[in-house]
Each structure stands twice: as C-alpha cells, then as structure tokens.
Design a protein around this motif. Structure first.
Motif, mmCIF file in Angstrom:
data_model
loop_
_atom_site.group_PDB
_atom_site.id
_atom_site.type_symbol
_atom_site.label_atom_id
_atom_site.label_comp_id
_atom_site.label_asym_id
_atom_site.label_seq_id
_atom_site.Cartn_x
_atom_site.Cartn_y
_atom_site.Cartn_z
ATOM 1 N N GLU A 126 37.102 36.216 42.362
ATOM 2 C CA GLU A 126 37.939 36.574 40.918
ATOM 3 C C GLU A 126 39.178 37.416 41.499
ATOM 4 O O GLU A 126 40.261 37.526 40.728
ATOM 5 N N ARG A 127 39.156 38.159 42.654
ATOM 6 C CA ARG A 127 40.335 39.120 42.925
ATOM 7 C C ARG A 127 41.611 38.217 43.103
ATOM 8 O O ARG A 127 42.630 38.874 42.797
ATOM 9 N N GLU A 130 42.842 37.079 39.666
ATOM 10 C CA GLU A 130 43.326 38.191 39.065
ATOM 11 C C GLU A 130 44.717 38.399 39.806
ATOM 12 O O GLU A 130 45.803 38.722 38.672
ATOM 13 N N ASN A 155 46.518 45.646 35.958
ATOM 14 C CA ASN A 155 45.384 44.844 36.384
ATOM 15 C C ASN A 155 44.244 46.214 36.848
ATOM 16 O O ASN A 155 44.719 47.284 36.899
ATOM 17 N N GLN A 156 43.057 45.929 36.430
ATOM 18 C CA GLN A 156 42.169 46.695 36.806
ATOM 19 C C GLN A 156 42.515 48.072 35.931
ATOM 20 O O GLN A 156 42.355 49.106 36.750
ATOM 21 N N ASP A 165 40.226 43.530 33.257
ATOM 22 C CA ASP A 165 41.059 42.616 34.607
ATOM 23 C C ASP A 165 42.401 42.921 34.276
ATOM 24 O O ASP A 165 43.077 43.297 35.452
ATOM 25 N N GLU A 178 39.942 38.949 30.049
ATOM 26 C CA GLU A 178 38.637 38.947 31.235
ATOM 27 C C GLU A 178 38.695 37.751 31.840
ATOM 28 O O GLU A 178 39.071 36.598 31.135
#
Length: 334
Positions: A126-127, A130, A155-156, A165, A178
């Motif tokens: 998922e990173r 993202e 992000n994050q 996210d 998300e």
C-alpha cells in the motif's frame, strides 16, 4: 584471468550503453572483481527501468545473472570463503559484504511492484499505491487556487484518531483518503469515517474518500449511508514502455462530497476516458524514478565501502597467517 573488458560489455549489453561502462572506468582497465561488475549493472538496470521499461530491464538482469558466476567463478568462491571464515554471515550482512553466490546476483525489483490477480494487477504494498496517488493528485494544491480554494496535500497525516493515508485540506475544508490495495471491506468504510472525526479536523467541512482495487455491493451500500466516495483503480501498462497509467473509476456518487466530486467530474470531462475509467495520470516505476546521477553516486559510495571492507578483511587474514607462521617457527635467535 577472470575479467570483464569493455568489449565484453558491448557484446553483452549493447554499444549504446558504453557511457555507463566508462563511468566505472571500464574503458581504462578491465573489471576484475565481481562486486564492481554488480554495481555497474545495477546502474544500467536503473537506467533501463526509467527509460525502456520492463522488457529491457529483465533482459539485462538475466544477462548479468547468467554471466557473473561463470565469469568470476574462482573469485566469488574465494570471497565467499574469506567472508564466511573471517566474519560469518551476520556480520558480513551488517557491513554489506556478499557471503554467498546469491549475494553477487541481482534480484528483480521491477515486477515485484504488482501482484497479478483475477481482477487485474494489484499493488503489492500500500505504501507504493500511496506514494503514486499522492503525486498524481498533487494538482489539488493549485487547481482551485483561482477560486480562492488552494489546498495542501499531505500523506501519513497523524491525527488523534489515527494516521490518514492522504489528507487534502485548507482552512475551511478537508478531504480524508483511505487507501486499500485490494478489495475494500466494510471495516475500511468505518475507518475513514473514524479518521474524519479527528479532533484536528473539527470545524472543517469534511469529505471522505475510500480508494481500493474493487468494491462489493454491501460495502458500496454502507459507503453511501456514511457519505464515503468510493474510487476503484486499475493499472495500464506496456512491457516496452517505462510509463504506467493510473486509471480510476467512480463506484458511487456522494452529493455531500462536493469538492472531490467536482475534481473527478473534471477528469471525466477533460481527461482521457477508457471503459468508464479516467486516466488520473501516468507514472514511472517508483523504485526507479529518481535521478540516475544520484543513484550512480550512491553505487560508487557502496563500491568504495565494499572495497575498503574487502581490503581490511584481506589484511586481517594475512596478518593472522603471518602470526601463525611465526608461532610455528618459534622465536628467532640473535
């Protein structure tokens, strides 16, 4: 003598890539150590991935992995023996020295970006989804600036209710994203709702977006009830092209999410649309989209550290051997 000359390089990898060989001084002297050969080909692979795509990358990768052991067989066995006997695998790994044949090979890092499923290509991590999506929607920061609605993309973003996210926000509004690399679940809808209620977002007009590979009907029903926009993604690609297409499809329409809906509407109206999917943008493999010069410098630094470690290891072995000989011969007489 085990070596790789510039003529060998040209035969294996092509005349057009000689400048990379020259960057490793192959035009001045042959390569006689496999770790220098490895660093050079890692730079070549980085170049191929960013300029030609998967086919050229894999062809050069296979060529190197098939060639390195046959070309430097004795040197590799000697280095592996020295490393294992003097350092052991754990210490060798900690300082970056190869301690097995596999350590002189190069792993495929290109095709590992996705997993093939019955529903198409899915991001393995998922990173990566993202990172790519954050870059592709960065135009949110300015696309509404003429209307006084400029946004910041983060992000994050850490909040009291968890880590979002992707967060797109300004003084008055916030859009909470998300991301799920695979099939969305009902729990994911509740998750984006929970994040959107974080204390840091209090007083803002909130919109909620869930991005995933696919959505089941029950998840879409719940998302409609909770005002969560659902966006599915797919990947377009050509094995001989370094660029991937990131396509999205709107799975539901949430009237409350006015800003995000307008953004997607603009994409459908002005962008490229294929089978009801809008091209959000194109991207190069995220593992190979940096500066080739910076990557080359990092590999030269690694090479220098490995050469220093090998020289230190060799001197240690020689000193140990000389000490053993002195003990065996006994004290010398004056």
């Amino acid at each position: 003598m085990e070596q790789l000359t510039i003529f060998d390089f040209e035969k294996l990898y092509g005349k057009e890539h000689i400048p990379i060989a020259k960057a490793f001084w192959l035009d001045e002297q042959p390569i006689t150590q496999p770790f220098r050969y490895k660093k050079m080909i890692e730079v070549l692979l980085y170049h191929h991935a960013g300029k030609y795509g998967q086919n050229a990358y894999l062809e050069a990768l296979r060529t190197y992995n098939n060639d390195v052991y046959e070309r430097f067989k004795e040197t590799i066995h000697l280095l592996v023996f020295m490393t294992k006997e003097s350092l052991g695998a754990i210490q060798a790994f900690s300082i970056g020295l190869p301690f097995s044949l596999e350590g002189f090979c190069i792993k495929d890092e290109y095709t590992t970006l996705f997993k093939d499923t019955e529903f198409g290509k899915v991001f393995r991590y998922e990173r990566d989804l993202e990172k790519i999506l954050t870059e592709l929607i960065s135009d949110f920061a300015w696309c509404y600036s003429l209307e006084g609605e400029s946004f910041e993309v983060k992000n994050q973003a850490k909040m009291t209710n968890g880590t979002i996210d992707i967060l797109i926000s300004n003084e008055n509004s916030a859009i909470v994203f998300e991301l799920k690399k695979g099939t969305a679940k009902r729990a994911d809808v509740f998750q984006v709702l929970d994040y959107s209620k974080s204390q840091e977002l209090k007083g803002k007009r909130i919109e909620r977006v869930l991005v995933a590979k696919r959505f089941e009907d029950d998840v879409l029903g719940l998302a409609n009830d909770l005002s969560v926009s659902c966006i599915s993604y797919s990947i377009g690609y050509n094995y001989s092209d370094p660029y991937f297409l990131f396509l999205v499809s709107r799975e539901n329409h949430v009237e409350d999410n006015e800003i995000f809906s307008r953004y997607i509407d603009d994409g459908y109206e002005w962008g490229d649309v294929f089978d009801d999917q809008v091209v959000l943008g194109e991207f190069i493999h995220p593992y190979f989209n940096g500066s080739l010069k910076d990557f080359y410098i990092s590999k030269i630094d690694e090479l220098e550290r490995e050469i220093t470690a090998i020289n230190t290891l060799t001197n240690k072995i020689l000193v140990s051997a000389e000490g053993g000989n002195s003990c065996a011969n006994g004290p010398s007489e004056n």
